[in-house]
Design a protein around this motif. Structure first.
Motif, mmCIF file in Angstrom:
data_model
loop_
_atom_site.group_PDB
_atom_site.id
_atom_site.type_symbol
_atom_site.label_atom_id
_atom_site.label_comp_id
_atom_site.label_asym_id
_atom_site.label_seq_id
_atom_site.Cartn_x
_atom_site.Cartn_y
_atom_site.Cartn_z
ATOM 1 N N SER A 2 0.792 -1.094 0.152
ATOM 2 C CA SER A 2 -0.061 -0.101 -0.061
ATOM 3 C C SER A 2 0.949 1.274 -0.065
ATOM 4 O O SER A 2 1.882 1.218 0.508
ATOM 5 C CB SER A 2 -0.933 0.069 1.229
ATOM 6 O OG SER A 2 -0.202 0.075 2.297
ATOM 7 N N MET A 3 0.388 2.269 -0.425
ATOM 8 C CA MET A 3 1.300 3.589 -0.614
ATOM 9 C C MET A 3 0.088 4.923 -0.510
ATOM 10 O O MET A 3 -0.929 4.649 -0.794
ATOM 11 C CB MET A 3 1.802 3.583 -1.847
ATOM 12 C CG MET A 3 1.132 3.687 -3.187
ATOM 13 S SD MET A 3 2.048 3.738 -4.659
ATOM 14 C CE MET A 3 2.047 5.562 -4.373
ATOM 15 N N ALA A 4 0.700 5.999 0.010
ATOM 16 C CA ALA A 4 -0.077 7.093 -0.475
ATOM 17 C C ALA A 4 -0.004 7.619 -1.872
ATOM 18 O O ALA A 4 0.929 7.408 -2.510
ATOM 19 C CB ALA A 4 0.607 8.318 0.458
ATOM 20 N N SER A 5 -1.037 8.049 -2.410
ATOM 21 C CA SER A 5 -1.274 8.361 -3.821
ATOM 22 C C SER A 5 -1.728 9.640 -4.298
ATOM 23 O O SER A 5 -1.725 9.985 -5.146
ATOM 24 C CB SER A 5 -2.553 7.401 -4.447
ATOM 25 O OG SER A 5 -3.507 7.639 -3.916
ATOM 26 N N ALA A 6 -1.922 10.415 -3.204
ATOM 27 C CA ALA A 6 -2.109 12.053 -3.432
ATOM 28 C C ALA A 6 -1.239 12.649 -2.782
ATOM 29 O O ALA A 6 -0.552 12.470 -1.824
ATOM 30 C CB ALA A 6 -3.580 12.357 -2.812
ATOM 31 N N SER A 7 -0.844 13.999 -3.498
ATOM 32 C CA SER A 7 0.108 15.075 -2.890
ATOM 33 C C SER A 7 -0.279 15.850 -1.981
ATOM 34 O O SER A 7 0.517 16.552 -1.393
ATOM 35 C CB SER A 7 0.644 15.491 -4.147
ATOM 36 O OG SER A 7 -0.191 16.496 -4.820
#
Length: 613
Positions: free
Chosen positions: A298-303
């Protein structure tokens, strides 16, 4: 002896009663006519006379009773209508006589032209091959469904985006303010006001990466390459030009150059030999990467925001506690080790995964029940993968369920199930029907989460649904397969879920083998597709704005052409429904032979159907 005839009676119960009294009177009269002079009778003659009189009356009354019973029964069987005469009458004319539809074939036309006239589905299949492209409808506030028509705030029914005419696309993803697609060459295509405010046509941005899959978040696009590499690209063209442009390498030694746009390469750590990312999906702030060995990252996808609703699936992971390095670096979800995952699906703030054994795990936000667990007053967040209790869905039914797919979007989740009938202690082993039912598979679809816009598809308006509820119209369906002479369940081929609406493509029996060598009555037909849920921006494509809580069909994509075809064949407008063309080798309008299929994509207030390769 007297026997009444049918001609003496009329057609009412009152006449039958009069007939009964007449028969009784006639019996008494006959008895008096046979009476000898009483003065000349002896005792023996008197006894004989009484016996004769008794016998005669008995016979007459039995005859009368039998006649009355016969007439009553005839009256009841004929709804009170008795025949007035004994001769046969001509049968009554039917109120709605059977009328056969005239043939739609027209002389002078070719075999293919007559096929178009007699079958709407054949016509739709033919057009999808001859005119590939992309249809879109719904909100146009971001110039996504009609980039060349900014004056249209909404598009109520499917409309072609002319820029994609004749194109095959690998993938399409839509938001209200931007759209993204992968063309046949594997390059990224972008459009919409979030990309360029005044743009009136899509543009190719990231090139040469052999992209195969797309996923979008609030302000970034994730693209998966055929080699397993993941690229993160800003939605904005301005940021693409202003950001750091990585160095590109060629197969020619020492030959490098700068990329035309800025992008980031996402590389999960610790991948095994020949292990690569095989699937991606994302919500508004997070993304899930699935590897070829069934591992999940999983990862962060928004800046502009770091996931804080447990959707990363790593307990305690926040902006403050994240490890050193890039904020969007992937994190392995070690809780799922030992459960090889086959599918992943993301809603706005939650995630579902399906393993190879048919078990479903979910985590993230459960405020509307989208994880499938009961409401917890202490917290609506579950930050670690938790097993969905699907066994209770068929408790007491003598069926064993197997989850076959998962889908998610917005605050909703969906699962498809194949339930197999097994033996039960209460079954009668000698019952033929029980024997036939053993091993029978039923395909069902369940939904959970919010249903205020009708997203649950069960005909109800529900704020929160914490346990999976069956979608009746998409469950328990069967059809007869002429090839195997068996009744088979109708499964779902694909579920596309937007923020408030969804579409389901059925895996019903299709036929795409009509050729010049087969009969002119041999026509092609595709797969059924239905839509339901929120319709505030006309994203269902039905031409009306009301939300729809139960799956409904759509008119054919090119409705005007369909009306003209119907009038040509029958002289009047006919209503037909849209069918999706499944994958097949087909000759396109430009003469190429390609493996092509139609696909549906539901986004945030928008919908598209495109020709996929």
């Amino acid at each position: 002896m007297f026997f009444p005839t049918m001609a003496l009676f009329r057609s009412t119960p009152q006449h039958i009663q009069r007939c009964s009294r007449s028969i009784s009177s006639r019996a008494n009269l006959l008895a008096r006519q046979n009476l000898p002079a009483r003065a000349t009778l002896t005792a023996q003659q008197s006894r004989a006379y009484r016996k004769q009189q008794h016998l005669l009356r008995s016979l007459l009354f039995l005859t009368a009773a039998g006649s009355l019973a016969t007439l009553s029964n005839y009256y009841l069987q004929n709804n009170g209508r008795l025949l007035r005469t004994t001769h046969a009458e001509s049968p009554e004319q039917e109120e709605n006589p059977l009328v056969f539809e005239a043939s739609r074939k027209q002389p002078g036309l070719s075999k293919e032209e007559n096929r178009d006239l007699i079958s709407s589905q054949h016509h739709q299949v033919k057009r999808s091959w001859e005119n590939p492209g992309l249809y879109a409808w719904g909100s146009n506030t971001g110039r996504v469904v009609a980039p060349d028509r900014p004056e249209d705030a909404v598009v109520k029914t499917p409309r072609r985006i002319s820029w994609f005419d004749g194109m095959l696309l690998r993938d399409v993803k839509l938001d209200r303010k931007f759209g993204a697609a992968i063309n046949e060459q594997g390059d990224l295509v972008q459009w919409g006001t979030a990309y360029k405010p005044e743009l009136r046509a899509p543009e190719v941005t990231l090139k040469g990466k052999d992209l195969v899959r797309l996923s979008i978040s609030r302000d970034r696009i994730l693209a998966l390459g055929g080699n397993g590499k993941v690229y993160s690209i800003s939605v904005s063209a301005e940021e693409q030009l202003a950001g750091n442009k990585p160095s590109e390498a060629s197969w020619v030694p020492f030959w490098t150059w700068r990329s035309d746009i800025s992008y980031r390469t996402i590389e999960p750590k610790g991948l095994g030999y020949r292990e690569k990312v095989s699937a991606i999906d994302s919500g508004l702030e997070h993304a899930i990467l699935l590897t070829s060995k069934g591992r999940v990252f999983s990862m962060a996808s928004a800046s502009d925001a770091f996931p804080n609703r447990g959707q990363l699936g790593v307990p305690g992971l926040t902006w403050v506690t994240r490890p050193e390095g890039a904020f969007d670096q992937p994190h392995e979800i070690s809780t799922l080790n030992g459960f090889p995952i086959a599918q992943v699906a993301c809603g706005d703030y939650h995630t579902l995964v399906l393993d190879t054994s048919g078990r479903v795990f979910s985590w993230g936000d459960n405020a509307s029940g989208q994880l499938g667990f009961d409401f917890n007053s202490e917290s609506t967040i579950i930050d670690a993968p938790s097993l969905l209790p699907t066994g209770r869905l068929y408790m007491g039914t003598s069926q064993v369920p197997l989850i076959t797919s998962v889908a998610a979007g917005g605050s909703n989740s969906y699962i498809t199930v194949e339930a197999t009938r097994v033996a039960s202690p209460n079954d009668d082993s000698n019952d033929a029907r029980t024997k036939r039912m053993l091993g029978r598979v039923t395909a069902d679809t369940f939904a959970f989460g919010t249903g205020i816009y009708g997203q649950l598809g069960n005909g109800r308006w529900t704020h929160m649904q914490y346990s999976p509820t069956k979608i009746p119209i998409l469950s328990g369906l069967f059809e007869y397969d002429e090839r195997t002479n068996r009744t088979v369940p109708i499964r779902l081929a694909h579920l596309s879920v937007g923020s408030t609406h969804a579409a389901a493509v059925m895996r019903n029996i299709t036929y795409l083998s009509a050729t010049e060598r087969t009969s002119s009555d041999d026509t092609n037909w595709g797969a059924d597709i239905v839509f339901w849920g929120g319709n505030e921006s006309y994203q269902l494509g039905i031409g009306k704005r009301n939300n729809v809580p139960s799956p409904v069909y759509l008119q054919p994509l090119d409705a005007e052409a369909e009306v003209k075809r119907s009038r040509k064949s029958s002289g009047s407008k006919e209503e037909h429904r849209f069918h999706l063309t499944p994958r097949a080798m087909a000759k396109l309008g430009d003469g190429r032979w390609k493996s092509v299929e139609q696909r549906v994509e539901c986004g945030r207030g928008v919908t598209a159907v495109y020709s996929g390769t």
